[in-house]
Design a protein around this motif. Structure first.
Motif, PDB file in Angstrom:
ATOM      1  N   HIS A  76      -0.735   7.402  10.755  1.00  0.00           N
ATOM      2  CA  HIS A  76       0.613   7.229  10.221  1.00  0.00           C
ATOM      3  C   HIS A  76       1.661   7.111  11.329  1.00  0.00           C
ATOM      4  O   HIS A  76       2.860   7.265  11.069  1.00  0.00           O
ATOM      5  CB  HIS A  76       0.967   8.391   9.293  1.00  0.00           C
ATOM      6  N   SER A 122       4.997  11.841   6.152  1.00  0.00           N
ATOM      7  CA  SER A 122       3.791  11.617   6.940  1.00  0.00           C
ATOM      8  C   SER A 122       3.043  12.919   7.167  1.00  0.00           C
ATOM      9  O   SER A 122       1.806  12.948   7.150  1.00  0.00           O
ATOM     10  CB  SER A 122       4.147  10.979   8.282  1.00  0.00           C
ATOM     11  N   HIS A 204       2.614   4.416   3.221  1.00  0.00           N
ATOM     12  CA  HIS A 204       1.603   5.177   3.954  1.00  0.00           C
ATOM     13  C   HIS A 204       0.185   4.725   3.588  1.00  0.00           C
ATOM     14  O   HIS A 204      -0.724   4.805   4.411  1.00  0.00           O
ATOM     15  CB  HIS A 204       1.767   6.672   3.687  1.00  0.00           C
ATOM     16  N   ASP A 207      -1.141   2.055   5.800  1.00  0.00           N
ATOM     17  CA  ASP A 207      -1.597   2.455   7.134  1.00  0.00           C
ATOM     18  C   ASP A 207      -3.118   2.452   7.213  1.00  0.00           C
ATOM     19  O   ASP A 207      -3.694   2.082   8.240  1.00  0.00           O
ATOM     20  CB  ASP A 207      -1.072   3.851   7.474  1.00  0.00           C
TER      21      ASP A 207
END
Length: 329
Positions: A76, A122, A204, A207
């Motif tokens: 992240h 995160s 996220h 990612d």
């Protein structure tokens, strides 16, 4: 002005009291039936080298977990030194074992990584995904081992895990279809009221898609962690208590014990985990006294591991005044 306590406060206290009763009740049931002279003999004959080896495995398990956590954060775009995360993970072990909830350590880890350049989300997602990938890896290993054991023995324990795994796969598919076709519209309307949250989750999630090799590597570490972690109990059972149990049988037991341990019916799984461990090992021919002896040693080693975490925490608290001094001081 009314002195009545909020319903939520009463509910939480009542649930905690129920958990306390379950913990004490199962503990009494387990210990009252134990043959303590026989347990004393079993504990006395366990070589110190085996206990030391089991403790080293536990320490390395924390190290592996901290390394995996670091990789999850890197996915992240969040970078922390391994030494810091290693220390934080030991402290989290201390919190997990001495706070009334097993998520206390996770909360501490999230808090300590809040100060990152990307976002506080995160920190949360990295810890959640670290836990989730670990659970998935354990369930996959346990499911595969249940197939091996069931074909070899046809016992009810491996059959139960095999049935639960198959049912879980089917339930997941059914739930996905139910969500898409029956609840999708309502869920979508609810998400529309929280566009920022949806945006964070999707951001996220990308990612992992952008870094497939790193994501796969994290998953492989999850599998290795559980294989490594099982060595603690294998050493204590095979070379400590001198009982015979195969690795697949042990994984069937550990998987079911972990599933039982996540049920919120006792304090940190105390009593529930211990009773399940002793009972399930008994299915594979391990006598109650040997199983309880191994569980007691693992609990004592976990306390020792927590003391290491407590030392790191006290050291951190001691250095806190220096960290918060003003630049001009």
């Amino acid at each position: 002005m009314s002195d009545a306590k909020p319903p939520s406060s009463f509910r939480s206290r009542f649930l905690w009291l129920v958990k306390l009763c379950v913990t004490i009740g199962l503990g009494w049931f387990l210990f009252a039936r134990a043959d303590w002279p026989a347990i004393g003999v079993t504990l006395a004959r366990i070589p110190p080298g085996v206990i030391l080896g089991a403790f080293i495995v536990m320490v390395l398990s924390v190290t592996i977990s901290a390394y995996k956590w670091q990789l999850m954060l890197k996915l992240h775009g969040v970078h922390f030194s391994f030494s810091k995360l290693h220390r934080y993970y030991f402290i989290a072990v201390f919190f997990n074992n001495f706070l009334p909830t097993s998520i206390g350590g996770d909360g501490y880890r999230i808090y300590k990584t809040f100060g990152n350049p990307r976002s506080t989300s995160s920190s949360v997602i990295a810890v959640v995904m670290e836990r989730l990938t670990g659970i998935i890896a354990l369930l996959v290993i346990g499911y595969l081992c249940s197939i091996i054991v069931y074909h070899a023995r046809g016992d009810e324990v491996s059959g139960l895990l095999l049935s639960l795994g198959t049912a879980g796969i089917g339930a997941t598919l059914v739930a996905a279809l139910f969500f898409v076709f029956l609840r999708g519209y309502q869920r979508l309307k609810r998400w529309q009221n929280k566009p920022r949250l949806l945006q964070i989750v999707l951001e996220h999630g990308k990612d992992y898609l952008r870094q497939p090799k790193a994501s796969a590597y994290v998953m492989l570490i999850s599998f290795y962690f559980h294989v490594h972690n099982s060595l603690t109990f294998y050493l204590l059972l095979r070379y400590g208590a001198d009982v015979t149990i195969s690795i697949p049988e042990l994984f069937v037991v550990l998987t079911l014990v972990n599933l039982v341990g996540v049920l919120p019916i006792s304090i940190n799984g105390l009593g529930v985990v211990d009773t399940a461990f002793v009972f399930l090992l008994g299915i594979y021919g391990v006598d109650q006294n040997s199983a309880l002896s191994v569980m007691l040693i693992s609990r004592m080693l976990l306390i020792l591991l927590s003391i290491v975490g407590a030392g790191f925490y006290l050291s951190e608290r001691k250095d806190l005044p220096k960290q918060v001094q003003s630049p001009g001081s």
